[in-house]
Design a protein around this motif. Structure first.
Motif, short mmCIF file in Angstrom:
data_model
loop_
_atom_site.label_atom_id
_atom_site.label_comp_id
_atom_site.label_asym_id
_atom_site.label_seq_id
_atom_site.Cartn_x
_atom_site.Cartn_y
_atom_site.Cartn_z
N THR A 1 45.28 59.00 16.29
CA THR A 1 45.18 60.46 16.36
C THR A 1 43.72 60.88 16.33
OG1 THR A 1 45.34 60.72 13.95
CG2 THR A 1 47.40 60.79 15.21
N ILE A 2 43.44 61.98 17.01
CA ILE A 2 42.11 62.58 16.99
C ILE A 2 42.28 64.01 16.50
CG2 ILE A 2 40.10 63.22 18.37
CD1 ILE A 2 40.81 60.99 20.31
N GLN B 1 36.82 50.72 22.51
CA GLN B 1 36.16 51.98 22.80
C GLN B 1 37.21 53.07 23.03
OE1 GLN B 1 35.12 52.97 26.71
NE2 GLN B 1 33.11 53.85 26.23
N ILE B 2 36.92 54.27 22.55
CA ILE B 2 37.72 55.45 22.85
C ILE B 2 36.79 56.50 23.45
CG2 ILE B 2 39.15 57.32 21.93
CD1 ILE B 2 39.95 55.48 19.63
N VAL B 3 37.17 57.02 24.60
CA VAL B 3 36.45 58.13 25.21
C VAL B 3 37.38 59.33 25.20
CG1 VAL B 3 35.35 59.00 27.30
CG2 VAL B 3 35.11 56.60 26.69
N PHE B 4 36.89 60.47 24.73
CA PHE B 4 37.76 61.63 24.62
C PHE B 4 36.98 62.91 24.88
CE2 PHE B 4 39.71 65.10 22.10
CZ PHE B 4 40.94 65.15 22.73
N SER B 5 37.63 63.81 25.61
CA SER B 5 37.09 65.15 25.81
C SER B 5 38.24 66.09 26.13
CB SER B 5 36.07 65.17 26.96
OG SER B 5 35.56 66.48 27.16
N SER B 6 38.15 67.30 25.62
CA SER B 6 39.14 68.32 25.93
C SER B 6 38.49 69.68 25.75
CB SER B 6 40.38 68.20 25.03
OG SER B 6 40.11 68.72 23.74
N PRO B 7 39.08 70.73 26.34
CA PRO B 7 38.50 72.07 26.16
C PRO B 7 38.48 72.50 24.70
CG PRO B 7 40.03 72.05 28.01
CD PRO B 7 40.18 70.73 27.31
N GLU B 8 39.36 71.94 23.86
CA GLU B 8 39.43 72.32 22.45
C GLU B 8 38.39 71.60 21.59
OE1 GLU B 8 42.17 71.27 24.18
OE2 GLU B 8 42.88 73.30 24.60
N LEU B 9 37.83 70.50 22.10
CA LEU B 9 36.87 69.71 21.32
C LEU B 9 35.54 70.45 21.25
CD1 LEU B 9 36.42 66.94 19.90
CD2 LEU B 9 35.51 66.12 22.08
N THR B 10 34.99 70.58 20.02
CA THR B 10 33.71 71.24 19.81
C THR B 10 32.80 70.33 19.00
OG1 THR B 10 34.43 72.32 17.76
CG2 THR B 10 34.83 73.50 19.83
N THR C 1 45.41 68.69 15.51
CA THR C 1 45.53 67.41 16.21
C THR C 1 45.27 67.64 17.69
OG1 THR C 1 47.14 66.56 14.62
CG2 THR C 1 47.05 65.47 16.78
N LEU C 2 44.20 67.05 18.19
CA LEU C 2 43.84 67.21 19.59
C LEU C 2 44.51 66.17 20.48
CD1 LEU C 2 40.00 67.93 19.26
CD2 LEU C 2 41.92 69.54 19.24
N SER C 3 44.80 65.00 19.91
CA SER C 3 45.44 63.95 20.70
C SER C 3 46.13 62.95 19.78
CB SER C 3 44.41 63.22 21.57
OG SER C 3 45.01 62.19 22.32
N THR C 4 47.32 62.53 20.19
CA THR C 4 48.05 61.45 19.52
C THR C 4 48.56 60.51 20.60
OG1 THR C 4 48.74 62.87 17.69
CG2 THR C 4 49.98 60.83 18.03
N PHE C 5 48.29 59.22 20.46
CA PHE C 5 48.74 58.28 21.48
C PHE C 5 48.95 56.90 20.86
CE2 PHE C 5 44.16 58.29 21.34
CZ PHE C 5 43.77 56.97 21.48
N SER C 6 49.67 56.06 21.59
CA SER C 6 49.98 54.70 21.16
C SER C 6 49.51 53.72 22.22
CB SER C 6 51.48 54.53 20.91
OG SER C 6 51.93 55.40 19.89
N PRO C 7 48.33 53.15 22.07
CA PRO C 7 47.83 52.19 23.06
C PRO C 7 48.74 50.98 23.16
CG PRO C 7 46.09 52.89 21.56
CD PRO C 7 47.37 53.36 20.97
#
Length: 697
Positions: free
Chosen positions: A592-593, A611-620, A599-605
């Protein structure tokens, strides 16, 4: 004679009357490429919402013949004029409607300057020494399948020479040939092709079961299908083929509807110029049924333009599923693809505007020089790169689309043979690897050979391949994270942009790749969409891989993968982004991020990542918490671009060699098994660069 049109045909025909006088609905346009080469792409214009350029007479359905012919063995009862029987050949020399029924051991020959209609009403026709129907000359021939009728036409395995022509199929025509009606027709081409026209080949309706040694349906100038049911099977040729290489506005295939089931020993549908499809259900299987290795096994293939407006496609191909030597556009449709090579391949422009594209299996999922993703639901599984933008290797032209498997009876006039009697090899795939310094092999090409596009069963693919994965598996989770540049992505002089581009403007895109996830030998631009990339576990590839820049200004990006060749988005991106690096490879069942309690993201690799790369309009900017299976890693984002280690400090990447060449691991990490993934023993001075955000400091 009584002619009628069923109500649906009347309605369609009426709307076409205004456009019927416009015989040609095709235009050509040029496509610019990175090396300034021009490719002439054939564009078909819709007339009354169809591409096939159907004429009014194509819809005319005969219900009764001017002349009726009833066969029995090698004899015939003829009532009417224009036809005569001689030496097991029914000769038709005048225009009109001829109703044919019964069993006949012989052939039907048409030689007339007028339009001829054959009304098949329960005909079984077998010719052991030549074609069943041979159209030597006519203004046009229309074959109508009578309602409820079952008709069978079979040729022999060996033909006797004729004085007037050299036919090569069970139904052979030197004139425009159209099929309509509601009955069924079974054709077996034992000698070469099933149904062939040296001009236009058109289908309005009916049911067709065609088996052929070589091509099932073949038209030189065009093949157009408005509707109908088609079961097409070949041993060594294409199911549908258009071959004109002399006229840039011909040689096309237009599928405007119908249900097509294809099982071929070569390409499924091949158009020398353009292939347009809409409103159809298309199932294609291509497999090598011969001992030849030099054979094309693509499902849908066009010389310069492939366009899908709508339809349902289920593809299982030994080679590319959708392949264009020019441009490929998907506007809508549902696709389920298993490919032995690329799922979607264009030498130049590849555009997806909408639709559901499920790539269940591929070597490289989506490949082109200029890829634009505007919308749709796209799911890609790839043994190599998921989405790969790479410059075309050579300029395209129509000769690059010609077949390797020339069967007996195909002649130079079909546009399939060069003047010296040979056929040219197909152009290699456009997946050119990023350039290396002189004398140096790019890491993911060492020990491999690019075999081009005609290696459907080869384990060596056009770019990265399984040898890389095997070598990379020897690297353990204890390797140093970030042996490669995690910053701007240029990675030093080893990466030189070839002008290719990947542009993501919308859609929901999920990539699961063993090679690079998103790969461009030039630039990547992202303005929207929802992109998830499950990248490689081996250190010879990266979740993101580009030679120019990755500029992100909108949308949501989530990528996980190894860190050996890891890159993140470029520092000139305007949307806040994070590249997070773990100390070692890990498998997290839940990640989770979170930021500011949201919670901006939840995933199950589904596989290991570092490495994790993440970006979203909600991320500040500010504090972000990354939680992996209950273990939390708080980090602070201080800029638009952020590259951080798991302890929250600025990520430190170790690079070696002049300029920190991408792909060169630390000497202490190198083993004898690392060659194919880019590692080799180094003597250069090791350089450590600290990366904060997206720039070295």
């Amino acid at each position: 004679m009584t002619i009628k049109k069923s109500l649906p045909i009347i309605l369609i025909s009426t709307t076409l009357l205004l456009g019927a006088c416009n015989k040609n609905n095709a235009t050509t346009s040029s496509t610019s490429t990175s090396d300034s080469t021009k490719v002439v792409a054939l564009s078909l214009d819709k007339i009354s919402d169809v591409y096939g350029d159907y004429q009014d007479e194509d819809y005319t359905v005969a219900t009764k013949g001017d002349t009726t012919i009833t066969f029995s063995g090698d004899s015939a009862d003829i009532s009417g004029s224009g036809a005569s029987l001689k030496d097991n050949t029914l000769q038709i020399t005048k225009g009109g409607v001829y109703e044919l029924s019964g069993d006949f051991s012989g052939n039907i020959s048409i030689d007339s300057s007028e339009e001829v209609t054959l009304l098949l009403n329960g005909l079984t026709l077998t010719n052991e020494t030549g074609p069943g129907i041979n159209i030597v000359e006519a203004k046009k021939v229309i074959v109508t399948l009578a309602e409820g009728s079952e008709n069978i036409i079979t040729d022999g395995e060996n033909y006797e020479a004729t004085e007037t022509d050299d036919p090569t199929s069970a139904i052979y025509s030197k004139a425009d040939l159209t099929f309509n009606g509601t009955g069924s027709l079974q054709v077996t081409g034992n000698y070469n092709n099933g149904i062939q026209s040296k001009d236009d080949l058109t289908f309005i309706s009916g049911t067709y079961n065609v088996k052929a040694v070589n091509n099932a349906l073949k038209g030189k100038d065009k093949v157009a299908i408005l509707n109908g049911t088609f079961n097409l099977e070949t041993t060594s040729g294409d199911a549908i083929q258009a071959t004109n290489t002399e006229d840039t506005e011909k040689g096309y295939v237009a599928i405007d509807g119908g249900n097509l089931t294809i099982d071929t020993g070569s390409d499924g549908i091949q158009a020398e110029t353009a292939l347009y499809l809409q409103n159809a259900t298309v199932d294609v299987i291509t497999e090598n049924k011969s001992s030849s290795e030099d054979i094309s096994l693509k499902a849908l293939k066009a010389g310069n333009n492939l366009v899908v407006d709508s339809g349902t496609f289920t593809i299982s191909s030994k080679d590319d599923a959708f392949h264009s030597n020019g441009d490929l556009t998907i506007n809508q449709g549902e696709f389920s693809i298993s490919a032995g090579d690329d799922a979607l391949h264009a030498e130049y422009n590849l555009t997806i505007n909408d639709g559901t594209v499920d790539v269940l299996k591929s070597e490289e999922g989506i490949e082109g020089e200029a890829i634009v993703l505007n919308g749709g639901n796209i799911n890609v599984t790839a043994n190599d790169d998921g989405i790969n933008a790479a410059a075309a290797s050579t300029s395209s032209n129509t000769s690059n689309n010609q077949q390797h498997n020339m069967a007996q009876g195909d002649t130079p006039s079909d546009g399939e043979m060069l003047n010296d009697g040979t056929t040219p090899p197909e152009k290699p795939s456009g997946d050119m690897e990023q350039g290396a310094p002189e004398g140096m092999t790019p890491p993911d090409q060492q020990g491999t050979v690019d075999s081009g596009e005609n290696t459907p069963d080869a384990t060596t693919t056009s770019k990265d391949n399984s040898t890389e994965d095997a070598a990379a598996s020897d690297k353990t989770e204890n390797q140093n994270p970030g042996q490669m540049s995690g910053g701007t992505g240029g990675g030093g002089p080893m990466d030189e942009s070839d002008g290719s581009t990947l542009e993501i403007n919308g859609g929901t895109i999920t990539v699961n790749a063993q090679g690079d996830g998103l790969d461009s030998n030039g630039d990547i631009t992202m303005t929207g969409g929802n992109v998830t990339v499950y990248g490689p576990e081996n250190s010879g590839n990266g979740t993101l891989d580009y030679a120019g820049s990755y500029t992100l200004s909108g949308g949501t990006l989530l990528g996980v993968g190894s860190s050996g060749m890891a890159q993140t988005v470029s520092e000139d991106s305007t949307q806040v982004n994070l590249a997070f690096y773990l100390d070692e490879l890990t498998t997290g069942s839940k990640v989770t991020i979170e930021q500011n309690g949201q919670t901006l993201s939840t995933f199950s690799p589904s596989k290991q990542f570092q490495q994790i790369v993440f970006s979203s309009p909600e991320l500040t900017t500010g504090e972000v918490t990354i939680t992996i299976d209950g273990t939390s890693y708080p980090v602070t984002l201080s800029a638009t671009a952020n590259s951080l280690s798991q302890d929250g400090s600025a990520y430190t990447a170790t690079m070696t060699g002049p300029g920190g060449n991408k792909g060169m691991g630390r000497p202490s990490d190198v083993t004898s098994n690392d060659v194919t993934s880019g590692a080799s023993e180094k003597t250069e001075e090791e350089t450590t660069t600290e990366i904060s955000g997206d720039s070295a400091v």
